[in-house]
Design a protein around this motif. Structure first.
Motif, PDB file in Angstrom:
ATOM      1  N   TYR A 360      55.168   4.161   0.290  1.00  0.00           N
ATOM      2  CA  TYR A 360      55.735   4.397   1.427  1.00  0.00           C
ATOM      3  C   TYR A 360      55.144   4.778   2.686  1.00  0.00           C
ATOM      4  CZ  TYR A 360      59.829   6.005   4.093  1.00  0.00           C
ATOM      5  OH  TYR A 360      60.912   5.992   5.325  1.00  0.00           O
ATOM      6  N   ALA A 361      54.478   5.957   2.486  1.00  0.00           N
ATOM      7  CA  ALA A 361      53.490   6.722   3.729  1.00  0.00           C
ATOM      8  C   ALA A 361      52.769   5.544   4.077  1.00  0.00           C
ATOM      9  CB  ALA A 361      52.816   7.801   3.125  1.00  0.00           C
ATOM     10  N   SER A 362      51.885   4.827   3.503  1.00  0.00           N
ATOM     11  CA  SER A 362      50.881   4.000   4.041  1.00  0.00           C
ATOM     12  C   SER A 362      51.730   2.780   4.757  1.00  0.00           C
ATOM     13  CB  SER A 362      50.151   3.123   2.789  1.00  0.00           C
ATOM     14  OG  SER A 362      50.991   2.476   2.039  1.00  0.00           O
ATOM     15  N   TRP A 363      52.850   2.247   4.283  1.00  0.00           N
ATOM     16  CA  TRP A 363      53.818   1.411   4.828  1.00  0.00           C
ATOM     17  C   TRP A 363      54.254   1.846   6.151  1.00  0.00           C
ATOM     18  CZ3 TRP A 363      59.479   0.734   4.776  1.00  0.00           C
ATOM     19  CH2 TRP A 363      59.882  -0.496   5.090  1.00  0.00           C
ATOM     20  N   LEU A 364      54.611   3.082   6.285  1.00  0.00           N
ATOM     21  CA  LEU A 364      55.015   3.637   7.520  1.00  0.00           C
ATOM     22  C   LEU A 364      53.700   3.562   8.491  1.00  0.00           C
ATOM     23  CD1 LEU A 364      56.978   6.656   6.641  1.00  0.00           C
ATOM     24  CD2 LEU A 364      58.026   4.544   7.297  1.00  0.00           C
ATOM     25  N   ILE A 365      52.754   4.205   8.103  1.00  0.00           N
ATOM     26  CA  ILE A 365      51.616   4.314   8.786  1.00  0.00           C
ATOM     27  C   ILE A 365      50.642   2.951   9.331  1.00  0.00           C
ATOM     28  CG2 ILE A 365      49.149   5.051   8.712  1.00  0.00           C
ATOM     29  CD1 ILE A 365      50.281   7.124   6.950  1.00  0.00           C
ATOM     30  N   ASN A 366      50.815   1.809   8.479  1.00  0.00           N
ATOM     31  CA  ASN A 366      49.824   0.606   8.647  1.00  0.00           C
ATOM     32  C   ASN A 366      50.488  -0.158  10.021  1.00  0.00           C
ATOM     33  OD1 ASN A 366      48.334   0.979   6.651  1.00  0.00           O
ATOM     34  ND2 ASN A 366      49.291  -0.340   5.186  1.00  0.00           N
ATOM     35  N   LEU A 375      53.979   3.796  12.768  1.00  0.00           N
ATOM     36  CA  LEU A 375      54.772   5.053  13.163  1.00  0.00           C
ATOM     37  C   LEU A 375      53.805   6.058  13.498  1.00  0.00           C
ATOM     38  CD1 LEU A 375      57.794   5.061  10.955  1.00  0.00           C
ATOM     39  CD2 LEU A 375      57.612   3.852  13.286  1.00  0.00           C
ATOM     40  N   ASN A 376      54.167   7.027  14.391  1.00  0.00           N
ATOM     41  CA  ASN A 376      53.017   7.857  14.957  1.00  0.00           C
ATOM     42  C   ASN A 376      53.201   9.348  13.713  1.00  0.00           C
ATOM     43  OD1 ASN A 376      55.209  10.037  15.562  1.00  0.00           O
ATOM     44  ND2 ASN A 376      55.609   8.947  17.213  1.00  0.00           N
ATOM     45  N   PRO A 377      52.426   9.905  13.581  1.00  0.00           N
ATOM     46  CA  PRO A 377      52.196  11.083  12.525  1.00  0.00           C
ATOM     47  C   PRO A 377      53.638  12.110  12.677  1.00  0.00           C
ATOM     48  CG  PRO A 377      50.228  11.022  13.592  1.00  0.00           C
ATOM     49  CD  PRO A 377      51.179  10.136  14.714  1.00  0.00           C
ATOM     50  N   LYS A 378      54.050  12.248  13.584  1.00  0.00           N
ATOM     51  CA  LYS A 378      55.245  13.080  13.585  1.00  0.00           C
ATOM     52  C   LYS A 378      56.519  12.293  12.976  1.00  0.00           C
ATOM     53  CE  LYS A 378      57.985  16.765  14.368  1.00  0.00           C
ATOM     54  NZ  LYS A 378      57.828  17.866  13.690  1.00  0.00           N
ATOM     55  N   ILE A 379      56.727  11.158  13.172  1.00  0.00           N
ATOM     56  CA  ILE A 379      57.754  10.539  12.449  1.00  0.00           C
ATOM     57  C   ILE A 379      57.519  10.328  11.053  1.00  0.00           C
ATOM     58  CG2 ILE A 379      58.973   8.207  12.364  1.00  0.00           C
ATOM     59  CD1 ILE A 379      58.764   7.822  15.222  1.00  0.00           C
ATOM     60  N   VAL A 380      56.368   9.957  10.663  1.00  0.00           N
ATOM     61  CA  VAL A 380      56.069   9.948   9.209  1.00  0.00           C
ATOM     62  C   VAL A 380      56.088  11.295   8.748  1.00  0.00           C
ATOM     63  CG1 VAL A 380      54.020   9.649   7.604  1.00  0.00           C
ATOM     64  CG2 VAL A 380      53.934   8.234   9.677  1.00  0.00           C
ATOM     65  N   HIS A 386      57.830  16.619   4.971  1.00  0.00           N
ATOM     66  CA  HIS A 386      56.730  17.335   4.791  1.00  0.00           C
ATOM     67  C   HIS A 386      57.069  18.643   5.803  1.00  0.00           C
ATOM     68  CE1 HIS A 386      53.518  14.333   3.407  1.00  0.00           C
ATOM     69  NE2 HIS A 386      53.752  14.804   2.544  1.00  0.00           N
ATOM     70  N   SER A 387      56.602  19.839   5.241  1.00  0.00           N
ATOM     71  CA  SER A 387      56.751  21.145   6.076  1.00  0.00           C
ATOM     72  C   SER A 387      56.185  21.252   7.505  1.00  0.00           C
ATOM     73  CB  SER A 387      56.509  22.052   5.263  1.00  0.00           C
ATOM     74  OG  SER A 387      55.202  22.272   4.885  1.00  0.00           O
ATOM     75  N   SER A 388      55.031  20.376   7.906  1.00  0.00           N
ATOM     76  CA  SER A 388      54.165  20.284   8.748  1.00  0.00           C
ATOM     77  C   SER A 388      53.578  19.087   9.158  1.00  0.00           C
ATOM     78  CB  SER A 388      53.240  21.590   9.031  1.00  0.00           C
ATOM     79  OG  SER A 388      52.259  21.405   7.989  1.00  0.00           O
ATOM     80  N   VAL A 389      53.380  18.607  10.228  1.00  0.00           N
ATOM     81  CA  VAL A 389      52.780  17.497  10.530  1.00  0.00           C
ATOM     82  C   VAL A 389      51.192  17.917  10.059  1.00  0.00           C
ATOM     83  CG1 VAL A 389      51.671  18.003  12.797  1.00  0.00           C
ATOM     84  CG2 VAL A 389      52.038  15.738  12.217  1.00  0.00           C
ATOM     85  N   THR A 390      50.756  18.928  10.053  1.00  0.00           N
ATOM     86  CA  THR A 390      49.289  19.261   9.325  1.00  0.00           C
ATOM     87  C   THR A 390      49.352  18.670   7.931  1.00  0.00           C
ATOM     88  OG1 THR A 390      49.258  21.137  10.774  1.00  0.00           O
ATOM     89  CG2 THR A 390      47.472  21.109   9.070  1.00  0.00           C
ATOM     90  N   MET A 391      50.327  19.041   7.316  1.00  0.00           N
ATOM     91  CA  MET A 391      50.245  18.431   5.835  1.00  0.00           C
ATOM     92  C   MET A 391      50.097  17.220   5.891  1.00  0.00           C
ATOM     93  SD  MET A 391      53.055  19.498   2.779  1.00  0.00           S
ATOM     94  CE  MET A 391      52.884  18.558   1.352  1.00  0.00           C
ATOM     95  N   THR A 392      50.890  16.421   6.813  1.00  0.00           N
ATOM     96  CA  THR A 392      50.750  15.119   6.589  1.00  0.00           C
ATOM     97  C   THR A 392      49.411  14.360   6.865  1.00  0.00           C
ATOM     98  OG1 THR A 392      53.089  14.957   7.472  1.00  0.00           O
ATOM     99  CG2 THR A 392      51.943  12.646   7.776  1.00  0.00           C
ATOM    100  N   MET A 393      48.719  14.895   7.739  1.00  0.00           N
ATOM    101  CA  MET A 393      47.656  14.553   8.127  1.00  0.00           C
ATOM    102  C   MET A 393      46.505  14.809   7.145  1.00  0.00           C
ATOM    103  SD  MET A 393      48.022  12.897  10.896  1.00  0.00           S
ATOM    104  CE  MET A 393      46.275  12.386  11.555  1.00  0.00           C
ATOM    105  N   VAL A 395      46.946  14.808   4.123  1.00  0.00           N
ATOM    106  CA  VAL A 395      46.920  13.890   2.980  1.00  0.00           C
ATOM    107  C   VAL A 395      46.803  12.418   3.283  1.00  0.00           C
ATOM    108  CG1 VAL A 395      48.655  12.941   1.139  1.00  0.00           C
ATOM    109  CG2 VAL A 395      48.833  15.669   1.772  1.00  0.00           C
ATOM    110  N   TYR A 396      47.237  12.095   4.370  1.00  0.00           N
ATOM    111  CA  TYR A 396      47.402  10.613   4.832  1.00  0.00           C
ATOM    112  C   TYR A 396      46.462  10.305   6.373  1.00  0.00           C
ATOM    113  CZ  TYR A 396      50.956  10.449   1.467  1.00  0.00           C
ATOM    114  OH  TYR A 396      51.949  10.816   0.357  1.00  0.00           O
ATOM    115  N   GLY A 397      45.980  11.407   6.677  1.00  0.00           N
ATOM    116  CA  GLY A 397      45.147  11.134   8.215  1.00  0.00           C
ATOM    117  C   GLY A 397      44.332  10.125   8.208  1.00  0.00           C
ATOM    118  N   HIS A 398      43.654   9.962   7.018  1.00  0.00           N
ATOM    119  CA  HIS A 398      42.423   8.913   6.971  1.00  0.00           C
ATOM    120  C   HIS A 398      43.280   7.532   6.900  1.00  0.00           C
ATOM    121  CE1 HIS A 398      43.797   9.353   2.953  1.00  0.00           C
ATOM    122  NE2 HIS A 398      43.227   8.209   2.633  1.00  0.00           N
ATOM    123  N   LEU A 399      44.478   7.224   6.814  1.00  0.00           N
ATOM    124  CA  LEU A 399      45.121   5.895   6.661  1.00  0.00           C
ATOM    125  C   LEU A 399      45.512   5.520   8.185  1.00  0.00           C
ATOM    126  CD1 LEU A 399      47.401   6.248   3.747  1.00  0.00           C
ATOM    127  CD2 LEU A 399      45.184   5.476   3.626  1.00  0.00           C
TER     128      LEU A 399
END
Length: 419
Positions: A360-366, A375-380, A386-393, A395-399
């Motif tokens: 689901y995360a990759s689908w939001l990002i692609n 979608l941008n990182p904040k919406i993802v 996630h508790s912070s956008v840092t956590m999102t990045m 885990v999934y920043g490389h996508l």
């Protein structure tokens, strides 16, 4: 004030020599500590003088063992009303790993070398890397709690967390950790329709919302708005079937639904298993309740909280095998396991339910041209809870698209120069 003095004393084996540090702690109590060498004594004297000035020093006589600190911490966790599953997990960390290996160690002696040695011993015991990290986090919490209560002056485990952060974690890989779009399409096709079983609505919702397994298990119809096409995540169910709030404040969120999920849930709402009442019919059998908003969306056959093991073993894994999203089962030597007919045993490719959340995360990002939402990182972050956008990045920043490939650079150049 502190001093270093040479001391000589007589024992049964002859004269012994050492170096004694005498000092007064911040409470005004006289303390002393003996060392074999002057170098060790001088180093300790420098450290203790600074700690006393800062008001952070804890004498060895005033501290407790790791086991005692662990019990104090666990009592605090209980007093704060932690869920039963959380308490069980922490208790297991303490009783199975921490106490047996370093329970008798004084907190004042739990420095960086002792922490590193403890981590190495966990690995030597065959503890999995993920469990090692969880145990180290619990140990860090124990020492931090003791530090706040004046039982130790520093937390050497936090130093380990800073130096090892991300060291052992490889980026999530599509096709290995994250199902590919083709695999998801095959999985959806293999689920059949709602009339054929209860796993289709649950797995479809997981694929297109990224909800955690605990959130899906605790979801009730009152939080599903089919008219507005969204789900409000307000609670989760732990392994004991007890309800509690989401993992963090950010876990409270609203997730939009795709048409396929809305239509599937409309059908499912007509036939899902209702819980039983205390009333009985003429044959002495308990009656099922009428549809209510408080009912679970994805219950077990009795209308109660579904077990995660059942979701995996009876729903997710068989669906993968049916869809061809599978691999040969291997033995400890890496060789295929054969059945009684000599054919390879096939098993599901993705064993963890969290892989659907990763998809689901990759689908939001692609990018949209790749079949994603872009979608941008904040919406993802908001969608995943996630508790912070840092956590999102992390885990999934490389996508996320780099935006600096040759074609995009050429287009940007033409736009800038008007070419």
């Amino acid at each position: 004030m502190s001093t270093v003095r040479k001391r000589t004393w007589k024992t049964k084996t002859g004269l012994q020599t050492g170096w004694q540090v005498n000092y007064v702690d911040q409470q005004g109590n006289r303390q002393r500590k003996l060392f074999k060498s002057k170098k060790e004594a001088d180093s300790f004297e420098t450290t203790v003088r600074h700690e006393v000035q800062q008001g952070t020093h804890v004498a060895e006589s005033s501290t407790v063992t790791v086991a005692e600190a662990g019990d104090l911490w666990l009592g605090r966790v209980k007093a704060r009303g932690a869920e039963r599953a959380t308490l069980l997990q922490y208790t297991q960390h303490l009783d199975l790993h921490i106490k047996p290996l370093i329970g008798g160690t004084k907190l004042t002696k739990l420095g960086a070398p002792a922490v590193a040695n403890f981590e190495d011993r966990l690995r030597e015991k065959g503890v999995s890397p993920s469990m090692v990290n969880k145990v180290m986090v619990s140990l860090s919490s124990i020492v931090s709690h003791a530090q706040r209560h004046g039982l130790c002056s520093q937390n050497a485990v936090k130093l380990r967390e800073r130096t090892s952060s991300g060291r052992d974690k490889a980026p999530l890989r599509v096709g290995t950790d994250i199902p590919t779009p083709d695999e998801i399409r095959a999985l959806i096709a293999a689920l059949g329709d709602v009339q054929q079983g209860r796993w289709r609505p649950l797995l479809l919702t997981a694929i297109f919302t990224g909800m955690r397994a605990s959130e899906l298990r605790g979801l009730c119809w009152a939080d599903v708005d089919l008219e507005a096409r969204c789900i409000h995540v307000t609670r989760r169910a732990d392994r004991f079937g007890e309800f509690g709030p989401p993992k963090s404040k950010a876990g409270h969120r609203t997730i939009p639904l795709t048409p396929i999920v809305v239509n599937t849930l409309r059908e499912w709402k007509l036939i899902y298993p209702r819980p039983l009442t205390g009333e009985v019919d003429e044959d002495g059998k308990r009656l099922r309740e009428e549809a209510k908003d408080s009912h679970l969306v994805f219950p077990n056959g009795s209308g109660n909280v579904e077990n995660l093991g059942n979701i995996l073993k009876r729903g997710f894994m068989p669906a993968q095998v049916k869809a061809g999203v599978s691999l040969p089962k291997l033995d400890s030597d890496g060789k295929p396991v054969l059945d009684k007919k000599g054919k390879p045993v096939i098993t599901a490719k993705y064993t963890g339910f969290h892989s659907l959340r990763h998809f689901y995360a990759s689908w939001l990002i692609n990018r949209p041209e790749q079949g994603g939402l872009g979608l941008n990182p904040k919406i993802v972050q908001d969608r995943l809870g996630h508790s912070s956008v840092t956590m999102t990045m992390d885990v999934y920043g490389h996508l996320f698209p780099r935006g600096d490939d040759a074609e995009e650079l050429a287009n940007a150049e033409r736009a800038l120069l008007g070419a």
